[in-house]
Design an enzyme around this catalytic site. Structure first.
Site, PDB file in Angstrom:
ATOM      1  N   SER A  18      52.754  16.732  84.856  1.00 22.21           N
ATOM      2  CA  SER A  18      52.237  18.077  85.134  1.00 22.21           C
ATOM      3  C   SER A  18      53.352  19.120  85.266  1.00 22.21           C
ATOM      4  O   SER A  18      54.373  18.887  85.920  1.00 22.21           O
ATOM      5  CB  SER A  18      51.416  18.049  86.427  1.00 22.21           C
ATOM      6  OG  SER A  18      51.038  19.368  86.768  1.00 22.21           O
ATOM      7  N   LEU A  19      53.119  20.291  84.661  1.00 22.75           N
ATOM      8  CA  LEU A  19      54.064  21.405  84.786  1.00 22.75           C
ATOM      9  C   LEU A  19      53.751  22.282  85.995  1.00 22.75           C
ATOM     10  O   LEU A  19      54.494  23.219  86.296  1.00 22.75           O
ATOM     11  CB  LEU A  19      54.008  22.277  83.516  1.00 22.75           C
ATOM     12  CG  LEU A  19      54.468  21.610  82.215  1.00 22.75           C
ATOM     13  CD1 LEU A  19      54.190  22.531  81.030  1.00 22.75           C
ATOM     14  CD2 LEU A  19      55.955  21.271  82.282  1.00 22.75           C
ATOM     15  N   THR A  65      43.379  18.473  88.249  1.00 20.90           N
ATOM     16  CA  THR A  65      43.286  18.326  86.803  1.00 20.90           C
ATOM     17  C   THR A  65      42.583  17.022  86.468  1.00 20.90           C
ATOM     18  O   THR A  65      42.009  16.370  87.355  1.00 20.90           O
ATOM     19  CB  THR A  65      44.682  18.475  86.152  1.00 20.90           C
ATOM     20  OG1 THR A  65      44.533  18.501  84.739  1.00 20.90           O
ATOM     21  CG2 THR A  65      45.619  17.346  86.555  1.00 20.90           C
ATOM     22  N   LYS A  69      38.136  17.188  87.974  1.00 23.29           N
ATOM     23  CA  LYS A  69      37.662  18.568  88.126  1.00 23.29           C
ATOM     24  C   LYS A  69      36.186  18.644  88.532  1.00 23.29           C
ATOM     25  O   LYS A  69      35.795  19.523  89.290  1.00 23.29           O
ATOM     26  CB  LYS A  69      37.891  19.348  86.826  1.00 23.29           C
ATOM     27  CG  LYS A  69      39.359  19.698  86.590  1.00 23.29           C
ATOM     28  CD  LYS A  69      39.462  20.551  85.336  1.00 23.29           C
ATOM     29  CE  LYS A  69      40.877  21.057  85.126  1.00 23.29           C
ATOM     30  NZ  LYS A  69      40.963  21.951  83.966  1.00 23.29           N
ATOM     31  N   ASN A  90      39.347  23.724  89.435  1.00 23.99           N
ATOM     32  CA  ASN A  90      40.772  23.383  89.299  1.00 23.99           C
ATOM     33  C   ASN A  90      41.602  23.938  90.446  1.00 23.99           C
ATOM     34  O   ASN A  90      42.812  23.747  90.481  1.00 23.99           O
ATOM     35  CB  ASN A  90      41.328  23.865  87.948  1.00 23.99           C
ATOM     36  CG  ASN A  90      41.434  25.372  87.854  1.00 23.99           C
ATOM     37  OD1 ASN A  90      40.937  26.102  88.711  1.00 23.99           O
ATOM     38  ND2 ASN A  90      42.080  25.858  86.808  1.00 23.99           N
ATOM     39  N   ASP A 106      40.339  28.470  84.813  1.00 28.81           N
ATOM     40  CA  ASP A 106      40.574  28.203  83.386  1.00 28.81           C
ATOM     41  C   ASP A 106      40.057  29.351  82.501  1.00 28.81           C
ATOM     42  O   ASP A 106      40.735  29.772  81.557  1.00 28.81           O
ATOM     43  CB  ASP A 106      39.898  26.896  82.958  1.00 28.81           C
ATOM     44  CG  ASP A 106      40.677  25.663  83.395  1.00 28.81           C
ATOM     45  OD1 ASP A 106      41.894  25.779  83.643  1.00 28.81           O
ATOM     46  OD2 ASP A 106      40.066  24.580  83.488  1.00 28.81           O
ATOM     47  N   GLY A 131      34.027  21.836  71.410  1.00 24.95           N
ATOM     48  CA  GLY A 131      34.105  21.078  72.655  1.00 24.95           C
ATOM     49  C   GLY A 131      33.116  21.597  73.678  1.00 24.95           C
ATOM     50  O   GLY A 131      32.658  22.752  73.603  1.00 24.95           O
ATOM     51  N   GLY A 133      33.430  20.093  77.184  1.00 23.27           N
ATOM     52  CA  GLY A 133      33.864  19.502  78.454  1.00 23.27           C
ATOM     53  C   GLY A 133      34.064  20.592  79.495  1.00 23.27           C
ATOM     54  O   GLY A 133      33.602  21.728  79.338  1.00 23.27           O
ATOM     55  N   GLY A 134      34.773  20.250  80.572  1.00 23.14           N
ATOM     56  CA  GLY A 134      34.952  21.196  81.678  1.00 23.14           C
ATOM     57  C   GLY A 134      35.659  22.471  81.245  1.00 23.14           C
ATOM     58  O   GLY A 134      35.244  23.578  81.612  1.00 23.14           O
ATOM     59  N   GLY A 245      47.824  26.748  74.043  1.00 21.52           N
ATOM     60  CA  GLY A 245      47.365  26.942  75.411  1.00 21.52           C
ATOM     61  C   GLY A 245      48.457  27.041  76.462  1.00 21.52           C
ATOM     62  O   GLY A 245      48.149  27.006  77.662  1.00 21.52           O
TER      63      GLY A 245
END
Ligand code: NDP
Length: 278
Positions: A18-19, A65, A69, A90, A106, A131, A133-134, A245
């Site tokens: 993770s950043l 993450t 979530k 998140n 997000d 997509g 998803g979340g 992203g």
């Protein structure tokens, strides 16, 4: 108070990559704030206890993450509209009296990156979202709020795309198609919110959906964005009209930071620092 007393963390599994710690520490340094920000690896079975323990021990904020979530929203005492609409959280913030609030940055992070950093005014555009998803749920609501003319959602499992369109409830503007039912359609914004770049798979979409002015945006960045970028450019998207992203990552972090600290950092220096590596 010491940095250790101002404790923040990101929960995930895996999480070592993770950043978020680097981004939040850079924001804090910019604003002269002292804080600690750690990664906490918790399996789905461990997440509930781990997040409750973190806040019981005085944690002041947590990011969440994959794969937690949805669970984060379920565990929260209260939820913002953004988290409720996305069906996922998140950002968790402790509440006075116990428990925590769920929020989702997000969608706002995506819109801020594409509009403010990349100068793409979303109003009036015909957007395709890949997509359901979340992250896609958050982005779908954000695209609608930002004023796209139409939003078409496709997903491998079509019932999940239908669920998003049903929740949005604007059939004249937001609708679904089957993944293999896009022949004859055209879009000037194509957003990849699948995890194909991470988990593997093909973008088997008709190239005719791209117009000569189309922009393509992948929520993934780095190596994970290579597959969608390759498809988009082969289909006719100009290379400098492809966005990844990385900026969304920095902007969604800044929105969480603002929620906890009441100050929004300047995201550009942090974005430029990370861009040198991705
Ligand atoms: P989810 O696991 O919730 O959703 C994954 C989506 O990808 C689903 O729609 C799934 O379809 C689809 N998918 C997965 N594999 C395939 C395949 N082989 N073919 C077609 N569709 C596929 O993930 P999230 O929504 O949380 O995240 C999506 C991506 O966005 C991730 O790569 C994540 O890293 C990135 N992301 C980036 C952020 C940023 O700040 N830049 C923030 C949040 C996410 P199905 O429903 O059929 O399973």
């Amino acid at each position: 108070m010491s940095a250790e007393a101002h404790r923040f963390a990101v929960f995930g599994h895996p999480i070592a990559h993770s950043l978020s710690p680097e981004i939040h520490k850079a924001f804090a340094a910019q604003l002269g704030l002292q804080l600690s920000y750690e990664t906490i690896d918790a399996t789905p079975g461990e997440f509930d206890d781990a997040v409750r323990r973190f806040f019981a021990e005085g944690g002041l904020g947590a990011n969440v993450t994959l794969p937690h979530k949805t669970a984060a929203l379920t565990l929260a005492k209260t939820a913002s509209d953004a988290a409720t609409r996305a069906g996922a959280a998140n950002t968790l913030t402790p509440l006075v009296g116990g428990g925590f609030e769920a929020h989702n940055t997000d969608g706002s992070g995506f819109v801020r990156d594409i509009t403010e950093r990349h100068g793409f005014d979303l109003r009036g555009h015909d957007a395709l979202l890949l997509g359901a998803g979340g992250a896609a749920r958050a982005v779908a609501w954000a695209l609608m709020d930002a004023g796209v003319q139409s939003l078409t959602i496709v997903n491998r499992s079509p019932e999940k795309a239908d669920a998003i369109a049903d929740a949005i409830g604007e059939p004249a503007r937001c609708h679904t198609r089957y993944w293999d039912g896009l022949e004859g359609e055209c879009f000037d914004l194509i957003v990849n919110a699948t995890s194909i770049g991470v988990t593997g798979g093909d973008f088997d979409l008709p190239m005719s959906i791209v117009q000569d002015h189309s922009t393509a945006y992948d929520l993934c960045y780095g190596a994970a964005a290579a597959g969608f970028k390759g498809w988009a450019i082969a289909a006719g998207v100009r290379p400098d009209w492809f966005r990844d992203g990385l900026g969304m990552l920095v902007e969604q972090a800044a929105d969480a930071f603002d929620k906890w600290h009441g100050q929004r950092p300047d995201t550009d220096p942090v974005y430029r620092m990370l861009r040198q590596r991705f």
